[in-house]
Design a protein around this motif. Sequence first.
Motif, PDB file in Angstrom:
ATOM      1  N   GLN A   1      -8.292  -1.472  -3.506  1.00 15.89           N
ATOM      2  CA  GLN A   1      -9.227  -0.328  -3.952  1.00 15.89           C
ATOM      3  C   GLN A   1      -8.469   0.785  -4.419  1.00 15.89           C
ATOM      4  O   GLN A   1      -8.431   1.517  -5.206  1.00 15.89           O
ATOM      5  N   GLN A   2      -7.193   0.873  -3.491  1.00 17.13           N
ATOM      6  CA  GLN A   2      -6.090   1.745  -3.806  1.00 17.13           C
ATOM      7  C   GLN A   2      -5.626   1.637  -5.362  1.00 17.13           C
ATOM      8  O   GLN A   2      -5.545   2.732  -6.038  1.00 17.13           O
TER       9      GLN A   2
ATOM     10  N   HIS B   1      -0.247  -6.018   4.626  1.00 18.64           N
ATOM     11  CA  HIS B   1      -1.010  -4.735   4.235  1.00 18.64           C
ATOM     12  C   HIS B   1      -2.689  -5.409   4.309  1.00 18.64           C
ATOM     13  O   HIS B   1      -2.801  -6.467   4.243  1.00 18.64           O
TER      14      HIS B   1
ATOM     15  N   LYS C   1      -8.278  -3.143   1.021  1.00 18.00           N
ATOM     16  CA  LYS C   1      -7.955  -1.771   0.929  1.00 18.00           C
ATOM     17  C   LYS C   1      -6.822  -1.277  -0.259  1.00 18.00           C
ATOM     18  O   LYS C   1      -7.012  -0.401  -0.975  1.00 18.00           O
ATOM     19  N   THR C   2      -5.975  -2.379  -0.255  1.00 20.23           N
ATOM     20  CA  THR C   2      -4.814  -1.867  -1.444  1.00 20.23           C
ATOM     21  C   THR C   2      -5.456  -2.290  -2.668  1.00 20.23           C
ATOM     22  O   THR C   2      -5.113  -1.428  -3.579  1.00 20.23           O
TER      23      THR C   2
ATOM     24  N   PRO D   1       1.202   3.865  -5.050  1.00 17.40           N
ATOM     25  CA  PRO D   1       1.405   5.303  -5.891  1.00 17.40           C
ATOM     26  C   PRO D   1       2.267   5.490  -6.819  1.00 17.40           C
ATOM     27  O   PRO D   1       2.308   5.999  -7.892  1.00 17.40           O
TER      28      PRO D   1
ATOM     29  N   ASP E   1       0.997  -1.303  -0.127  1.00 19.61           N
ATOM     30  CA  ASP E   1       0.039  -0.076   0.073  1.00 19.61           C
ATOM     31  C   ASP E   1       0.808   1.180  -0.102  1.00 19.61           C
ATOM     32  O   ASP E   1       0.466   2.224  -0.647  1.00 19.61           O
TER      33      ASP E   1
ATOM     34  N   ASP F   1      -8.368   3.015  -7.503  1.00 23.52           N
ATOM     35  CA  ASP F   1      -8.552   4.150  -7.481  1.00 23.52           C
ATOM     36  C   ASP F   1      -7.340   4.944  -8.298  1.00 23.52           C
ATOM     37  O   ASP F   1      -7.548   6.229  -8.963  1.00 23.52           O
ATOM     38  N   GLY F   2      -6.172   4.376  -8.460  1.00 24.85           N
ATOM     39  CA  GLY F   2      -5.145   5.030  -9.284  1.00 24.85           C
ATOM     40  C   GLY F   2      -5.271   4.674 -10.621  1.00 24.85           C
ATOM     41  O   GLY F   2      -4.504   5.112 -11.542  1.00 24.85           O
TER      42      GLY F   2
END
Length: 215
Positions: free
Chosen positions: A105-106, A98, A102-103, A78, A74, A109-110
């Motif tokens: 989704q991250q 991690h 959530k990762t 980015p 995570d 989202d990226g």
Amino acid sequence: MGRVIVAPSILAADFSRLCDEIHRVEAAGADWIHCDIMDGHFVDNISFGPEIVRIVRGLTSLPLDVHLMIEHADHYVPRFVKAGANFITVHAEPEAKHHVAKTLQQIRDGGCRAGLTLNPETSFDLVEPFLDKIDLLLVMTVHPGFGGQPFRTDQMQKVKRARSLNSKIDIEVDGGINADTARLSIENGANVLVAGTSIFHSKDYAMAIRELRGE
Ligand code: DX5
Ligand code: ZN
């Protein structure tokens, strides 16, 4: 499923001529470029990071399939998004440290496709709840860390189970893939083949890729 996707792993490429190697596999019919990221913690080897992925991004328009064999994915996602990854795959084991949901989704989202993977020793139960929430399931057919290891046939049951549960997802196999193990993987339901040694250590990349596809 449609045509089989071949993703050469540049871990086995000659890094002193990386530009030429990328252009050669692209001309030979590669579909994606697989980038193996190792941190010396989650796996017992260190490879390369986002800066090399950024350089590869500048050398090809093929999708970049980034396989993170690292702790705390995570924290680094980015940077790989920014480097130009198209797929980012993370490990499901608790040792990867991690929060898997959530990762994933991250990654989405990226703007990237989200992949999940598991080591040969890891139970399929750990990834099953995520099958409908990911774009790609990577079934490791060797213990990650090094290229050139023998394929583990016992992992085919995971491929078969995943395919029986989800007909649309990309199912990728990684480790020890050659013409024979590619055929077995496809028979069991895989549609994406990662291959390092069998492509980059061959004389004719185009022939190696055709053989993986069973052509
Ligand atoms: C293993 C890596 C693989 C590896 C495959 O840790 O995830 O992608 O490069 O290499 P070969 O095809 O040589 O088994
Ligand atoms: Zn890999």
